[in-house]
Structure formats: C-alpha cells, structure tokens
Motif scaffolding. Structure first.
Motif, PDB file in Angstrom:
ATOM      1  N   ASN A 231       0.795  -0.829  -0.163  1.00 34.86           N
ATOM      2  CA  ASN A 231      -0.106  -0.122  -0.176  1.00 34.86           C
ATOM      3  C   ASN A 231       0.838   0.472   0.032  1.00 34.86           C
ATOM      4  O   ASN A 231       2.000   1.352   1.062  1.00 34.86           O
ATOM      5  CB  ASN A 231      -0.762  -0.008   1.020  1.00 34.86           C
ATOM      6  N   SER A 232       0.236   2.723  -0.068  1.00 34.23           N
ATOM      7  CA  SER A 232       1.205   4.016  -0.589  1.00 34.23           C
ATOM      8  C   SER A 232       1.722   3.717  -2.438  1.00 34.23           C
ATOM      9  O   SER A 232       3.173   4.603  -1.910  1.00 34.23           O
ATOM     10  CB  SER A 232       1.470   4.109   0.535  1.00 34.23           C
ATOM     11  N   GLY A 251      -1.009  -4.973  -1.796  1.00 35.42           N
ATOM     12  CA  GLY A 251      -1.282  -4.081  -0.351  1.00 35.42           C
ATOM     13  C   GLY A 251      -0.767  -4.553   0.991  1.00 35.42           C
ATOM     14  O   GLY A 251       0.181  -5.287   0.508  1.00 35.42           O
ATOM     15  N   THR A 255      -0.749   3.291   4.695  1.00 35.70           N
ATOM     16  CA  THR A 255      -1.930   3.826   3.975  1.00 35.70           C
ATOM     17  C   THR A 255      -2.533   2.994   2.759  1.00 35.70           C
ATOM     18  O   THR A 255      -1.602   3.864   2.184  1.00 35.70           O
ATOM     19  CB  THR A 255      -2.226   5.237   4.491  1.00 35.70           C
ATOM     20  N   ASN A 256      -3.504   3.221   2.254  1.00 34.28           N
ATOM     21  CA  ASN A 256      -4.282   2.554   0.973  1.00 34.28           C
ATOM     22  C   ASN A 256      -5.224   3.861   0.821  1.00 34.28           C
ATOM     23  O   ASN A 256      -6.257   5.045   1.347  1.00 34.28           O
ATOM     24  CB  ASN A 256      -5.173   1.511   0.935  1.00 34.28           C
ATOM     25  N   GLU A 260      -4.298   3.940  -5.755  1.00 36.14           N
ATOM     26  CA  GLU A 260      -2.690   3.760  -6.410  1.00 36.14           C
ATOM     27  C   GLU A 260      -2.766   2.987  -7.887  1.00 36.14           C
ATOM     28  O   GLU A 260      -1.174   2.612  -8.367  1.00 36.14           O
ATOM     29  CB  GLU A 260      -2.374   2.152  -5.684  1.00 36.14           C
ATOM     30  N   GLU A 283      -5.184  -8.960  -3.161  1.00 33.87           N
ATOM     31  CA  GLU A 283      -5.282  -8.001  -2.683  1.00 33.87           C
ATOM     32  C   GLU A 283      -5.634  -7.220  -1.461  1.00 33.87           C
ATOM     33  O   GLU A 283      -6.733  -7.782  -1.162  1.00 33.87           O
ATOM     34  CB  GLU A 283      -6.607  -7.548  -4.122  1.00 33.87           C
ATOM     35  N   THR A 287      -9.399  -2.745  -2.923  1.00 38.28           N
ATOM     36  CA  THR A 287      -9.330  -1.703  -3.731  1.00 38.28           C
ATOM     37  C   THR A 287      -8.187  -1.951  -4.906  1.00 38.28           C
ATOM     38  O   THR A 287      -8.395  -0.698  -5.663  1.00 38.28           O
ATOM     39  CB  THR A 287      -9.310  -1.051  -3.286  1.00 38.28           C
ATOM     40  N   ASN A 288      -6.975  -2.851  -4.063  1.00 34.77           N
ATOM     41  CA  ASN A 288      -5.734  -2.904  -5.420  1.00 34.77           C
ATOM     42  C   ASN A 288      -6.100  -4.069  -6.253  1.00 34.77           C
ATOM     43  O   ASN A 288      -6.130  -4.894  -5.771  1.00 34.77           O
ATOM     44  CB  ASN A 288      -4.502  -3.094  -4.229  1.00 34.77           C
TER      45      ASN A 288
END
Length: 303
Positions: A231-232, A251, A255-256, A260, A283, A287-288
C-alpha cells in the motif's frame, strides 16, 4: 587494484575504493574481504566467477556490520562478487548490498551478477539481500538502475522481515530482473518487496520485476510472498511479468489511498495451471487491483 595506465594494488577493497578516481574500475581478485562503502562513481568488479572456488568473497568483520556493501553515490556498478554473511548473526538491520542516498537522489546504480547469501539478523531486525533504502518522506528517488542476474539465498530474520530484494521509497526506471531468489525467512517478507515509509503516495514509474525465479522457500501465502507491492506505492508504475512465482500480494502495510492503480502482473507462472485470487494472488484491501491474466501454463526456463 583499479584500472588505469599503471594499475595499483591494495590490501582490501575499501583501500581501492578510496584511492580510485570517479569513473575508474576497482578489480577484485579471488579471496576474502571485509565490508566496504562506495561514495563515488565507480565500478567494483570481481575477476572470477562469484559462484566458483576462486570467488572474491565479501564477509562481515563483526556482528555489528549492517551492510556488506553500502552504496551512497550515483553511477556505481557492483558486479561479480560474492557476499556471504558467513556465521554472523547481525545485531541490527542487515543487507548484502544496501543502496542509500546521502543528501541527494541516486541514479545509475547497477547491482548485477553477484551471489548474496547467508544474511542473518537477530530478533527485532530485518534481513535483506539487496535493498534500496530511503527514510520517511525523504524526497529522494532511485532512477535508471538495475538489480539483475543476482543469485540470492538464505536471507533470515527472526521476528521481522526477510527479503531477497527490498526497495523502500520512490523509484523511476528501476529493473529487478533475471534474479534467482530462494529461502527467505522471517515473521513476514518477500522474494521481492516494493515498500515505502512515506505518509503520502510514493511515486513509482517505469519499473519492473521480470524474468525472476522466486519459487523455493519464499512464500507461505499468509505473511511471506514471492512478490509484494505495498500500500502507498503507485502500483500502476510497476510491472510484474514473466516470472516464476508462488504468490503475489498487492497491498498490506501503510495507508491505502485508493489511487494506487492497477498492477500489471500478466504472463507469470504461478506454480499452478489455474492461479486464483485469494490463493495465489492477494489484494489487501480489495481496491488494490491486480491484472494477472493471461498467465503461463508452465514454468519459464530457470535463469
């Protein structure tokens, strides 16, 4: 010795690095050497096969050594060396080769055709074969660099992460390709991990994980993965193609931001003819997105 019209011989690699001028090559004959730092544009070249009996072998001088090689300058090539943590358990963060800026972004760093093995850390510390490292929100980037054709094995942490290759921070046009990575252990970790400590979305563009063999002792499908993109990280600027893998995580950690982007992980062999989301590809959060089709029906030839 370093290449010039009249080569000069030194007793250790660090002496050669210190004496060489920018742009020169330090040639390393077979034998045992201690850790060294490269703070100028140089090539450090082993003269013999790093997997053979006459390899130039870099070992730590004590259990306090955090990196067998530390690169702090641009336009550096490290090639043809064997990095062996030997019997030492490092009492701190440890890497075979660490690339880390001192006051400026880095570019043109090539870590190629090396053997990196037996990097072990005590409880509370992470172990890495090769690492690109920047501290939180440093603003520094690694660009136009290659971590290629390395054999990395037996990277062992106890209660922290164990990584074959780990990047921490922004990157542009960095290729992690044709490496063979095996037996990375720790409470978590990956064969190849693209991480960050930044509190904002970390820029990654034009970078690749490709043609790697990451199949043996690198994944438990729960906390350790063949490849992890954290994430990030701007995953849309990263591609994961034509590797032999076991698992991939897009992921986890930090923070997400929801921006991305989709990770291109097409045309890999996953160790199965029918890789599935939640079994081979993960994932977190969902959402990734990972695009892992099409996939290969059999393994690629090993490097």
């Amino acid at each position: 010795s370093f290449t010039e019209d009249t080569p000069t011989t030194f007793n250790n690699i660090q002496e050669g690095v210190d004496a060489a001028g920018a742009g020169q090559t330090v040639c390393v004959a077979g034998g045992n050497y201690n850790q060294f730092t490269v703070n100028k544009a140089l090539t450090i070249r082993g003269l013999n096969d790093p997997e053979g009996g006459s390899a130039a072998i870099v070992k730590p001088s004590s259990s306090a050594v955090g990196a067998l090689t530390l690169v702090t300058a641009s336009n550096v090539t490290i090639t043809g060396l064997q990095f062996d943590g030997a019997a030492f358990t490092i009492a701190g963060q440890a890497s075979g080769v660490q690339v880390s800026p001192v006051g400026a972004s880095l570019s043109g760093v090539d870590i190629t055709y090396n053997v990196i093995k037996n990097i072990s850390t005590a409880s509370g510390f992470a172990a890495k074969g090769i690492q690109w490292w920047t501290d939180i929100n440093s603003g520094f980037t690694l660009s136009n660099s290659n971590f290629k054709h390395n054999t990395i094995s037996n990277i062992a942490a106890v209660s922290k992460g164990g990584y074959g290759i780990q990047t921490v921070g922004a990157m542009s046009n960095v290729a992690m390709e044709n490496n063979t990575i095996s037996n990375t252990t720790g409470a978590w970790g990956a064969g190849v991990a693209v991480d960050t400590k930044n509190t904002a979305l970390t820029s990654v563009s034009g970078s690749s994980i490709a043609f790697n063999q990451i199949m043996t002792g690198v994944s438990d499908g729960i906390s350790r993965f063949a490849v992890q993109i954290e994430n990030s990280i701007a995953g849309s600027g990263m591609t994961v193609n034509q590797n032999n893998l076991e698992t991939l995580l897009y992921g986890g950690g930090n923070t997400n931001f929801g921006t991305e982007g989709t990770l291109n992980a097409e045309n890999n062999w996953w160790g199965t003819a029918a890789p599935a989301l939640g079994v081979d590809v993960f994932e977190v959060p969902v959402t990734n997105d990972v695009d892992f089709t099409p996939f290969e029906a059999s393994a690629f030839p090993q490097n």
